[in-house]
Design an enzyme around this catalytic site. Structure first.
Site, short mmCIF file in Angstrom:
data_model
loop_
_atom_site.label_atom_id
_atom_site.label_comp_id
_atom_site.label_asym_id
_atom_site.label_seq_id
_atom_site.Cartn_x
_atom_site.Cartn_y
_atom_site.Cartn_z
N CYS A 116 84.51 38.79 15.27
CA CYS A 116 83.27 38.57 15.99
C CYS A 116 83.20 37.14 16.53
CB CYS A 116 82.08 38.86 15.08
SG CYS A 116 80.49 38.88 15.93
N CYS A 117 83.47 36.15 15.68
CA CYS A 117 83.45 34.75 16.11
C CYS A 117 84.51 34.50 17.19
CB CYS A 117 83.70 33.83 14.92
SG CYS A 117 82.30 33.64 13.80
N CYS A 198 74.45 32.04 14.20
CA CYS A 198 73.85 33.23 14.80
C CYS A 198 72.74 33.79 13.92
CB CYS A 198 74.91 34.29 15.07
SG CYS A 198 76.04 33.85 16.41
N CYS A 203 75.42 35.70 9.01
CA CYS A 203 75.91 34.47 9.63
C CYS A 203 75.15 33.22 9.20
CB CYS A 203 75.85 34.60 11.15
SG CYS A 203 76.86 35.94 11.82
N CYS A 226 83.81 28.81 11.94
CA CYS A 226 83.90 29.93 12.88
C CYS A 226 85.30 30.05 13.47
CB CYS A 226 82.87 29.76 14.00
SG CYS A 226 83.18 28.34 15.07
#
Length: 232
Positions: A116-117, A198, A203, A226
């Protein structure tokens, strides 16, 4: 523009005891319009932007808009952009959250935060840094896992110089500066969030007394970064 390890080591020796504003001045005089600031508008970023404003350094400012930032973060970005008259570029990932959910499943930040990062931050930054020779980051040695940060370093991931003008400063020094100049900051810091990413329970969470400053990030995952500042 590339630098050898020897050249970077020499620059670091010369700047090790310099104050951040002098380091920013040196970086701007060295790279000019080939220098960019990358900031998520944490306290170090706010102080960076204020010092550059005082130096009248017209530097491009890049921020990663993942699409799931806190409302308080978006409000702060708007406020600081107006306050300092920033040349701000909001970098967005290729996929919207809905598109990401459709392709990779809902809440990817919970099942695979690395992916995702990577998709929402690391990959989008690369093209945006093209055309710049150096970028300013808000790294400090008092942050967990960053004790060996150099003021100047060669960024293998993006193939350019990375400048950390506040490497020698501490969190308390950042807040002293912010309060002395009455600068805006993210109101979430007053609610127990020392590090803000986020807006998801995985997160970013507030921390407890005695926890290190990044313990509220990537809950239930063994990571504190991240990936932006992790060498390729």
């Amino acid at each position: 523009m590339t630098y050898t390890n020897t050249e970077i080591e020499q620059i670091n020796q010369e700047l090790e005891n310099a104050d951040p504003k002098s380091i920013l001045k040196f970086a701007y005089e060295t790279f000019g319009d080939q220098l960019a600031v990358v900031t998520s508008f944490q306290p170090t970023g706010i102080v960076t932007l204020h010092m550059l404003y005082e130096l009248k350094a017209d530097v491009s400012v890049l921020t990663l808009d993942t699409g799931i930032l806190f409302p308080e973060t978006y409000a702060l970005i708007d406020e600081v952009e107006h306050l300092f008259g920033l040349r701000l570029k909001r970098i967005r990932p290729e996929l919207t959250i809905d598109q990401q959910n459709e392709q990779y499943g809902s809440a990817l930040w919970e099942t695979n935060p690395n992916q995702c990062c990577n998709m929402r931050k690391i990959v989008p930054l690369g093209p945006s840094l093209r055309g710049y020779d150096a970028w300013i980051a808000g790294l400090r040695r008092d942050q967990p896992g960053r004790g060996s940060v150099g003021i100047f370093s060669w960024d293998n991931k993006y193939q350019k110089v990375k400048v950390a003008p506040f490497a020698n400063w501490t969190e308390s020094m950042m807040w002293t500066y912010i309060h002395a100049y009455e600068l805006p900051y993210n109101e979430l810091h007053d609610r127990g969030y020392p590090s803000i990413g986020c807006n998801t329970p995985t997160c970013t969470q507030p921390i407890h007394d005695g926890d290190h400053s990044r313990s509220g990030r990537w809950i239930n995952h063994e990571r504190m970064e991240c990936g932006l500042h992790v060498a390729s």
